[in-house]
Design an enzyme around this catalytic site. Sequence first.
Site, PDB file in Angstrom:
ATOM      1  N   GLY A  15      70.756  40.424  -8.751  1.00 46.50           N
ATOM      2  CA  GLY A  15      69.517  39.988  -9.386  1.00 46.50           C
ATOM      3  C   GLY A  15      68.298  40.603  -8.739  1.00 46.50           C
ATOM      4  O   GLY A  15      68.344  41.133  -7.625  1.00 46.50           O
ATOM      5  N   GLY A  69      63.924  39.775  -8.204  1.00 45.46           N
ATOM      6  CA  GLY A  69      62.818  38.843  -8.333  1.00 45.46           C
ATOM      7  C   GLY A  69      61.513  39.578  -8.190  1.00 45.46           C
ATOM      8  O   GLY A  69      61.468  40.816  -8.094  1.00 45.46           O
ATOM      9  N   GLY A  70      60.422  38.831  -8.174  1.00 51.89           N
ATOM     10  CA  GLY A  70      59.116  39.454  -8.080  1.00 51.89           C
ATOM     11  C   GLY A  70      58.876  40.126  -6.741  1.00 51.89           C
ATOM     12  O   GLY A  70      58.106  41.076  -6.646  1.00 51.89           O
ATOM     13  N   ALA A 106      61.696  40.419  -4.282  1.00 49.95           N
ATOM     14  CA  ALA A 106      62.928  40.722  -3.574  1.00 49.95           C
ATOM     15  C   ALA A 106      64.063  41.024  -4.537  1.00 49.95           C
ATOM     16  O   ALA A 106      64.007  40.699  -5.727  1.00 49.95           O
ATOM     17  CB  ALA A 106      63.314  39.549  -2.680  1.00 49.95           C
ATOM     18  N   ASP A 160      57.003  26.499  -8.586  1.00 46.48           N
ATOM     19  CA  ASP A 160      57.550  27.371  -9.627  1.00 46.48           C
ATOM     20  C   ASP A 160      58.794  26.757 -10.261  1.00 46.48           C
ATOM     21  O   ASP A 160      59.802  27.421 -10.458  1.00 46.48           O
ATOM     22  CB  ASP A 160      57.880  28.739  -9.028  1.00 46.48           C
ATOM     23  CG  ASP A 160      58.028  29.816 -10.108  1.00 46.48           C
ATOM     24  OD1 ASP A 160      57.511  29.621 -11.218  1.00 46.48           O
ATOM     25  OD2 ASP A 160      58.675  30.846  -9.825  1.00 46.48           O
TER      26      ASP A 160
END
Length: 652
Positions: A19, A21-22, A24, A135
């Site tokens: 995956g 993320g923003g 990492a 979040d």
Amino acid sequence: MAEAQRVLGGRYLLKDKVGNGGMASVFRAQDQVLDRTVAVKIMLPQYAGDATFAARFKQEAQAAAGLQSPYIVGVYDWGKDGDTYYIVMEYLRGTDLKSGIRSHGALDPKKVAQIGSQICGALSVAHKHEIIHRDIKPQNIMVLPDGNIKVMDFGIARAKNSHLTQDNNVLGTAHYVSPEQTRGQDLGPTSDIYSLGVVMYECATGRVPFDGDDAISVALKQVNELPVPPSQVNPGVDPALERIILKCMEKDAANRFQTADELREVLNAYAAGRAVDVAEPTHVIAGAVPMGGMGGTETRVMGDATQAMIRPADGAPGSTAAGPRMGVPSPGTRNGNYEEPKKSNRGKIAAAVIGVIAVIAAIAIFASGLFGDSKMVTVPNVINYTKDEAEKTLEAAGFEVEYGTPVTDEEVEKGNVVDQTPDGNREAKEGSTVKLILSKGPEPTEQVEVPNLTNMTREEAESTLTSLNLKAQVHEEANEADEGKVFKQGTNTGEMVDEGSTIEIWVSTGPDTVDVPAITGYTEYDATAALDKAGLAYKVAYDYSDSVGSGLVISYNPGGNVAPGTVIEIVVSQGPKPVEKVNAPYYVGESAATAARDLKALGFAVTIQGPADGVVTAQSASGSLNKGASITLTTQAANSGGDGEGTESGED
């Protein structure tokens, strides 16, 4: 992929990327010390060199590592490898809640309550540690194969007493942010509760309450608009669940559930089928002054009026105004329709003008509060600057400076800036204040003397190390020492080490022996396979047996506990011993004494009927016979034509 061949911290072997993320990337990895699969989050290269982001990444790891809950993804470890920061987390198999909603649509109301309750369980733990998630959204809720959930990603979480601020571009997904988060205000637990309300709304209806062409328009709706009641979207949502969801989504934080525990108690009661006492939600937003003929979403003049949110009557979707209510008769109504008092045209025109002015004023006030009307300038990045350098740089750029409480930091030199609010290279109003946090340097580390742990039990050794603020890493190994006793330690007795250090110890599992498996009655194949698995050698012999079937083990030796590699002697049955065949000669007409002697020598049992020294006149069997068979010889006296008298056995 080169990245996937790395071993971080000399321990975590990266396998494959699972995956992004923003800030990492996330990899599946193998913990080579504990031999388990883990997830490793690695800061993206563009952020790894930014001291502010690095501080935030470390904070995420430290904050999340302290949160223990069955509904929070576990954080095992974190560190820095070269220029890369990483976090080691529990590896989960499942799907995120957003994907589940996309696949299945609206969920059963009781399932919505169950999911909401478990998220509350996670938030309760975080909030008690003074950590706001910031979040909460379906993408951060992992649904496990057993149907339970775990909350993920504290990437923009922030402890109340932390001065780290979020990137202006990472405010959480606009569909789920609270009104106060949109306005940039300080956040408390009720902000997460608002976001959870939006998540439950989406679970119950299959869609988000507010949508738009871009994040700004959605965020403005979070502040300005009331959600369509869930039952208007999905008639399967009952009034009790609807009141719970809408109370979570109150615009005024004071009107929401105030704690995750309070909300969880209500959700559990609902899921159990008990009555829940949740009043019709109230909303403190702009006053309800419908603009006649405007259509669409109602625009409200800024005011202090508190309005009750009413479930609309049939045929009045989206109606939420309070007393008089749309579609609900009230005093002065006729046929269910509200009659406006008679006014002159002049009054109507004046009212419309005032309404328009009020709307424009409301928009202007909100826009100025959200976006500001002062000159915006770029804030210098002063991370790692000395106090004097930071002050001079910021003052030269037109900013005021104030200081927060200094914090310890392993990497930033004492007295230098470790954090700033707003972040560097962001825009802020000229003349506004920049808050700086100075480093106190690394936390001073106490040293302790390593004790002698040999001959202690495992529990005694671990307790001793814990009392000295040390950790134990235990290895179990066969040894001549008593079972359960420490026979070796990795750090010598008397050596000085930092508090918190890990001391390796080896605990005996007893002498190095193997338990010989019980293989009596096994087939030869199964018996030898069992011995191979136990690390033993074997030697096979065969023998006859009247009681054990052919091919099965009759016996083995030795048994019990033996050294690895010991040779085990196995005896395998050949079944009953076969009978030997012998040829019996025919002796009629010959001497009985000679016949008896010869037949006995061949292994037969001989019986003589008649004179033992006579002549054989008849023989009961001859030819190929089983060895040991009985043969009867009939005799008569020599030179006599008649029958002999008497009977004599040929047996000795």
